[in-house]
Design a protein around this motif. Structure first.
Motif, PDB file in Angstrom:
ATOM      1  N   VAL A  18      37.882  47.512  23.625  1.00  0.00           N
ATOM      2  CA  VAL A  18      38.815  46.473  24.081  1.00  0.00           C
ATOM      3  C   VAL A  18      38.111  45.449  24.981  1.00  0.00           C
ATOM      4  CG1 VAL A  18      40.886  46.045  25.461  1.00  0.00           C
ATOM      5  CG2 VAL A  18      40.813  48.007  23.906  1.00  0.00           C
ATOM      6  N   ASP A  19      38.329  44.160  24.654  1.00  0.00           N
ATOM      7  CA  ASP A  19      37.870  43.055  25.506  1.00  0.00           C
ATOM      8  C   ASP A  19      39.107  42.307  26.016  1.00  0.00           C
ATOM      9  OD1 ASP A  19      35.293  43.666  24.732  1.00  0.00           O
ATOM     10  OD2 ASP A  19      35.216  42.089  23.199  1.00  0.00           O
ATOM     11  N   ILE A  20      39.054  41.853  27.247  1.00  0.00           N
ATOM     12  CA  ILE A  20      40.137  41.031  27.802  1.00  0.00           C
ATOM     13  C   ILE A  20      39.508  39.837  28.514  1.00  0.00           C
ATOM     14  CG2 ILE A  20      42.145  40.980  29.347  1.00  0.00           C
ATOM     15  CD1 ILE A  20      42.397  43.996  29.029  1.00  0.00           C
ATOM     16  N   ALA A  21      40.094  38.661  28.296  1.00  0.00           N
ATOM     17  CA  ALA A  21      39.588  37.461  28.960  1.00  0.00           C
ATOM     18  C   ALA A  21      40.748  36.577  29.398  1.00  0.00           C
ATOM     19  CB  ALA A  21      38.664  36.678  28.023  1.00  0.00           C
ATOM     20  N   LEU A  22      40.522  35.825  30.467  1.00  0.00           N
ATOM     21  CA  LEU A  22      41.432  34.755  30.887  1.00  0.00           C
ATOM     22  C   LEU A  22      40.739  33.457  30.523  1.00  0.00           C
ATOM     23  CD1 LEU A  22      42.328  35.992  34.501  1.00  0.00           C
ATOM     24  CD2 LEU A  22      43.698  36.241  32.434  1.00  0.00           C
ATOM     25  N   ASP A  23      41.314  32.705  29.584  1.00  0.00           N
ATOM     26  CA  ASP A  23      40.588  31.563  29.016  1.00  0.00           C
ATOM     27  C   ASP A  23      39.176  32.021  28.626  1.00  0.00           C
ATOM     28  OD1 ASP A  23      42.793  29.972  29.153  1.00  0.00           O
ATOM     29  OD2 ASP A  23      42.020  28.601  30.655  1.00  0.00           O
ATOM     30  N   GLU A  24      38.155  31.387  29.176  1.00  0.00           N
ATOM     31  CA  GLU A  24      36.786  31.763  28.776  1.00  0.00           C
ATOM     32  C   GLU A  24      36.180  32.805  29.709  1.00  0.00           C
ATOM     33  OE1 GLU A  24      35.946  30.531  25.846  1.00  0.00           O
ATOM     34  OE2 GLU A  24      37.914  29.555  25.995  1.00  0.00           O
ATOM     35  N   VAL A  25      36.937  33.249  30.695  1.00  0.00           N
ATOM     36  CA  VAL A  25      36.380  34.183  31.677  1.00  0.00           C
ATOM     37  C   VAL A  25      36.643  35.623  31.238  1.00  0.00           C
ATOM     38  CG1 VAL A  25      36.463  34.968  34.069  1.00  0.00           C
ATOM     39  CG2 VAL A  25      36.631  32.522  33.539  1.00  0.00           C
ATOM     40  N   GLN A  26      35.582  36.327  30.848  1.00  0.00           N
ATOM     41  CA  GLN A  26      35.689  37.708  30.397  1.00  0.00           C
ATOM     42  C   GLN A  26      35.996  38.594  31.598  1.00  0.00           C
ATOM     43  OE1 GLN A  26      35.163  37.644  27.156  1.00  0.00           O
ATOM     44  NE2 GLN A  26      35.697  39.795  26.766  1.00  0.00           N
ATOM     45  N   ILE A  27      37.012  39.460  31.487  1.00  0.00           N
ATOM     46  CA  ILE A  27      37.270  40.381  32.594  1.00  0.00           C
ATOM     47  C   ILE A  27      36.987  41.830  32.207  1.00  0.00           C
ATOM     48  CG2 ILE A  27      38.818  38.917  33.934  1.00  0.00           C
ATOM     49  CD1 ILE A  27      41.171  40.158  32.650  1.00  0.00           C
ATOM     50  N   VAL A  28      37.228  42.163  30.942  1.00  0.00           N
ATOM     51  CA  VAL A  28      36.901  43.508  30.455  1.00  0.00           C
ATOM     52  C   VAL A  28      36.064  43.350  29.192  1.00  0.00           C
ATOM     53  CG1 VAL A  28      37.839  45.641  29.453  1.00  0.00           C
ATOM     54  CG2 VAL A  28      38.996  44.576  31.406  1.00  0.00           C
ATOM     55  N   SER A  29      34.924  44.031  29.140  1.00  0.00           N
ATOM     56  CA  SER A  29      34.070  44.021  27.945  1.00  0.00           C
ATOM     57  C   SER A  29      33.895  45.451  27.495  1.00  0.00           C
ATOM     58  CB  SER A  29      32.684  43.445  28.251  1.00  0.00           C
ATOM     59  OG  SER A  29      32.776  42.097  28.602  1.00  0.00           O
ATOM     60  N   ALA A  30      34.271  45.737  26.253  1.00  0.00           N
ATOM     61  CA  ALA A  30      34.130  47.085  25.704  1.00  0.00           C
ATOM     62  C   ALA A  30      34.721  48.118  26.660  1.00  0.00           C
ATOM     63  CB  ALA A  30      32.656  47.383  25.403  1.00  0.00           C
ATOM     64  N   GLY A  31      35.884  47.819  27.222  1.00  0.00           N
ATOM     65  CA  GLY A  31      36.606  48.763  28.073  1.00  0.00           C
ATOM     66  C   GLY A  31      36.087  48.889  29.493  1.00  0.00           C
ATOM     67  N   GLN A  32      34.991  48.205  29.808  1.00  0.00           N
ATOM     68  CA  GLN A  32      34.385  48.267  31.141  1.00  0.00           C
ATOM     69  C   GLN A  32      34.598  46.922  31.844  1.00  0.00           C
ATOM     70  OE1 GLN A  32      32.382  50.920  32.411  1.00  0.00           O
ATOM     71  NE2 GLN A  32      33.073  52.117  30.656  1.00  0.00           N
ATOM     72  N   PRO A  33      34.576  46.917  33.170  1.00  0.00           N
ATOM     73  CA  PRO A  33      34.640  45.630  33.870  1.00  0.00           C
ATOM     74  C   PRO A  33      33.486  44.744  33.397  1.00  0.00           C
ATOM     75  CG  PRO A  33      34.824  47.454  35.426  1.00  0.00           C
ATOM     76  CD  PRO A  33      34.490  48.064  34.100  1.00  0.00           C
ATOM     77  N   ALA A  34      33.777  43.475  33.074  1.00  0.00           N
ATOM     78  CA  ALA A  34      32.734  42.578  32.574  1.00  0.00           C
ATOM     79  C   ALA A  34      31.714  42.342  33.685  1.00  0.00           C
ATOM     80  CB  ALA A  34      33.346  41.261  32.127  1.00  0.00           C
ATOM     81  N   PRO A  35      30.425  42.485  33.372  1.00  0.00           N
ATOM     82  CA  PRO A  35      29.400  42.422  34.427  1.00  0.00           C
ATOM     83  C   PRO A  35      29.354  41.074  35.150  1.00  0.00           C
ATOM     84  CG  PRO A  35      28.407  42.705  32.224  1.00  0.00           C
ATOM     85  CD  PRO A  35      29.874  42.808  32.048  1.00  0.00           C
ATOM     86  N   ASP A  36      29.672  39.985  34.429  1.00  0.00           N
ATOM     87  CA  ASP A  36      29.548  38.686  35.097  1.00  0.00           C
ATOM     88  C   ASP A  36      30.862  38.183  35.685  1.00  0.00           C
ATOM     89  OD1 ASP A  36      30.760  38.321  32.701  1.00  0.00           O
ATOM     90  OD2 ASP A  36      29.613  36.548  32.111  1.00  0.00           O
ATOM     91  N   TYR A  37      31.907  39.064  35.698  1.00  0.00           N
ATOM     92  CA  TYR A  37      33.186  38.631  36.270  1.00  0.00           C
ATOM     93  C   TYR A  37      33.078  38.531  37.784  1.00  0.00           C
ATOM     94  CZ  TYR A  37      38.008  38.478  37.801  1.00  0.00           C
ATOM     95  OH  TYR A  37      39.177  38.099  38.418  1.00  0.00           O
ATOM     96  N   THR A  38      33.621  37.460  38.323  1.00  0.00           N
ATOM     97  CA  THR A  38      33.761  37.372  39.779  1.00  0.00           C
ATOM     98  C   THR A  38      35.184  36.933  40.085  1.00  0.00           C
ATOM     99  OG1 THR A  38      33.148  35.035  39.866  1.00  0.00           O
ATOM    100  CG2 THR A  38      31.344  36.644  40.095  1.00  0.00           C
ATOM    101  N   GLU A  39      35.662  37.322  41.248  1.00  0.00           N
ATOM    102  CA  GLU A  39      37.005  36.942  41.685  1.00  0.00           C
ATOM    103  C   GLU A  39      37.157  35.419  41.675  1.00  0.00           C
ATOM    104  OE1 GLU A  39      39.251  39.336  42.526  1.00  0.00           O
ATOM    105  OE2 GLU A  39      40.774  38.314  43.754  1.00  0.00           O
ATOM    106  N   ALA A  40      36.098  34.709  42.040  1.00  0.00           N
ATOM    107  CA  ALA A  40      36.159  33.241  42.091  1.00  0.00           C
ATOM    108  C   ALA A  40      36.400  32.661  40.702  1.00  0.00           C
ATOM    109  CB  ALA A  40      34.866  32.669  42.678  1.00  0.00           C
ATOM    110  N   ARG A  41      35.756  33.254  39.665  1.00  0.00           N
ATOM    111  CA  ARG A  41      35.937  32.748  38.306  1.00  0.00           C
ATOM    112  C   ARG A  41      37.359  33.053  37.812  1.00  0.00           C
ATOM    113  NH1 ARG A  41      31.941  34.550  34.097  1.00  0.00           N
ATOM    114  NH2 ARG A  41      32.598  32.598  33.133  1.00  0.00           N
TER     115      ARG A  41
END
Lengths: 408, 408
Positions: free
Chosen positions: A342-365
């Motif tokens: 499972v992947d989840i994104a807000l617009d272009e900002v990935q929040i979950v990649s392959a069921g794990q927190p996306a490595p490049d997600y930041t609260e600011a993004r």
């Protein structure tokens, strides 16, 4: 307060040959506002309609279904301020009486009148007030009154919803004009809140029904404000045939495809307008679920997110509390969902990649996307190739205020 | 602001022989509050547990399931302020590390420790802060600290939830004491928010699991605040056996029936306490659906009403806008629902009889019921003999406020 939704300009709404509209002020709920609409349909028009699937459907919906079986409609009579739902036999009688009254003023059979009501449920319709304004309404029928009609069918709507589009069929320009209302009790099921659409195109009645159902599924059936399917949803599509182009009879013809595309464009605009004007809405949200084994499971996930009060309040607060989206996906009831896909994104900002927190997600993004008035929640399920899309809005103080004070 | 829910009195909470509890302040979300609970379970106790069915279940839930397969639990480690959910492999590592830390201070195997977390989703657990307070927690374990534990597991709860009951088994008095927490993201599915219940009764482990599941279905699985099933729901039931009455091994024995009745009483109290303290709740609502062909369809109707934002806001406003209840019944998806057999009432006030407005209904009678802080919505489907019951609360400004400001 509607989200990026401007009031329609009367000059942009094109008349449809064969359709005339009138409004009147009957004082149904409150005095002084236009609350009755009469739409006249020229003879030999084709008309299709879809209605709510709510088992407790309103009296006018029952009468509409009954009358449509008997003859082709010549008048649509619509009132706001009272839904004539939950009103039992007395409500059925009131709806019948209103059709009879139109019959008496216009000379058509009462079966050629379709009644529609929207407003508060459970109160008897003051049908005498409607009868009293009918002679004036008939006298005032006009081809260029679409905006007036759009305004008169509003209830908790803050902006009138109306649009015209044109397309070229076999070298001939045809026009489609439509109006809709709705802001709460919105989760259309095979129909919508009230919507009235007319075209001058020549389309056979059976094909018109097929087209309406097809376009509904791509527009009004994709929206939800609060998950509450109304007792009064109805959408009517009229083809007056006055454009006199070659009749469209086959769905797979070029003309039919072209027309369906234009109609879809118009209906999506109106459907999204309902969400933009959703009760208390401050944000317009698209929920795009891809990678499903079928589109039904994509819709199931999308609606679970769209109906989650926790997701909706986080959207209202512009809080990138994405754990609530993840929790909604997790409880959506999909069989054997493999989280590692499972992947989840807000617009272009990935929040979950392959069921794990996306490595490049930041609260600011995440915050940057959440601050927008429009955004898309993307969920990729990794189970197949199908997808679906739902439009919704957030849940604000004003939603509670509007619905807590609705009858006062 | 909880609805008719008093804080428990420490003197009413009876210790359970074989259980000791400690709390500590680790500063997980905010400094200064007790946010860690350690529960010690005596050797040779039987323990049963049920967990959330949310597919995105939290790291501690996954570790609990893993550890329970390996050995009988000796310690429960609970933190509030952080759910350790949506935290991926790092979250799993943190949960494992916290169990290892308990193992090092107490000498039991780390598999004998079950970890539980509740609070915000999607932030990494500061496991070092928990580790730092464990030696003090172990030193402070006490039999009479149930109230302290109930307070330390609270998140958006405004009132601690705890209760003791006693029953007599084969002439011997046994005691059950339980605590629970939860106010939002509440629609337990085969489990609940966090709940910890212990008894000194002698009950075999397999039977304890059966009893727990049975009682869950009559208590925690009947409540909903917002329809959002948590990622962290868990309920643990421990039987220390220190009462030394004859072991209960058969569900149909008199002792088992008596015990289940007492346990159901306690769990219903705790489950209802969660609804009474539901986020922003001003009313406690029972929804009783009878006359169903099976109990599943009764639950389906009850949950459709319970989750309707329009019904919930009308309840908040004390507005007898019963059309919204009727609309929710109508959209609940029952196959071939015959409206002419449906009755709806608010407490004793009939609003719909055989699908028609009840003749003796008046707005004043509806208003009188709606003004109460507790009421029952009765729906009779007229399709069979089965029934079901769900408890919920209203939807207020404060629900939106609490959830819009949760992370700030």
């Amino acid at each position: 307060m509607a989200v990026n939704l401007l009031p329609p300009d009367a000059a942009d709404l094109l008349p449809i040959q064969g359709i005339r509209l009138a409004t009147a002020s009957a004082g149904i709920k409150k005095p002084g506002r236009q609350d009755v609409v009469l739409i006249e349909i020229a003879e030999h028009s084709a008309t299709a309609a879809v209605y709510t699937r709510n088992a407790f459907c309103a009296a006018p919906v029952q009468i509409c279904r009954e009358h449509q079986k008997k003859t082709s409609p010549r008048y649509l009579l619509i009132n706001s301020g009272n839904a004539n739902a939950g009103t039992g036999q007395q409500g059925m009688q009131a709806a019948r009486q209103s059709c009879q009254a139109v019959s008496e003023v216009t000379g058509v059979s009462s079966h050629a009148v379709l009644p529609f009501s929207t407003g508060v449920i459970g109160q008897q319709l003051p049908v005498d007030k409607i009868e009293a304004v009918l002679p004036d309404a008939v006298a005032n029928l006009q081809a260029d009154n679409w905006l007036g009609a759009a305004k008169a069918i509003m209830t908790t709507d803050t902006v009138a919803k109306a649009r015209s589009v044109q397309c070229r069929l076999s070298g001939q320009v045809v026009t489609i004009t439509g109006i809709a209302k709705g802001a709460g009790m919105i989760r259309p099921d095979m129909a919508t809140m009230l919507a009235y659409i007319a075209t001058d195109a020549v389309i056979s009645q059976p094909l018109l029904s097929v087209m309406l159902q097809k376009v509904m599924d791509e527009s009004f059936n994709r929206i939800t404000v609060d998950g509450d399917t109304s007792t009064n949803d109805a959408c009517v599509l009229i083809a007056t045939g006055r454009a006199r182009q070659a009749e469209i009879t086959e769905l797979d013809s070029d003309d039919a495809q072209c027309f369906v595309e234009a109609l879809t464009d118009l209906c999506r605009y109106l459907a999204q307008a309902i969400v933009r004007d959703g009760e208390g809405a401050t944000k317009f949200i698209s929920i795009n679920v891809t990678g499903g084994a079928d589109s039904a499971e994509c819709r199931q996930v999308a609606y679970t997110i769209a109906h989650s009060p926790l997701v909706k309040t986080a959207l209202f607060a512009s809080d990138p509390n994405w754990g609530r989206i993840l929790a909604a996906v997790g409880r959506s009831g999909l069989n054997a969902l493999d989280l590692t896909k499972v992947d989840i994104a807000l617009d272009e900002v990935q929040i979950v990649s392959a069921g794990q927190p996306a490595p490049d997600y930041t609260e600011a993004r995440g915050q940057a996307v959440m601050n927008q008035s429009e955004l898309t929640i993307h969920v990729a399920l990794g189970r197949g190739d199908l997808e679906d899309l739902v439009w919704t809005c957030d849940l604000s103080y004003d939603y509670v205020k509007i619905n807590a004070e609705y009858r006062t």
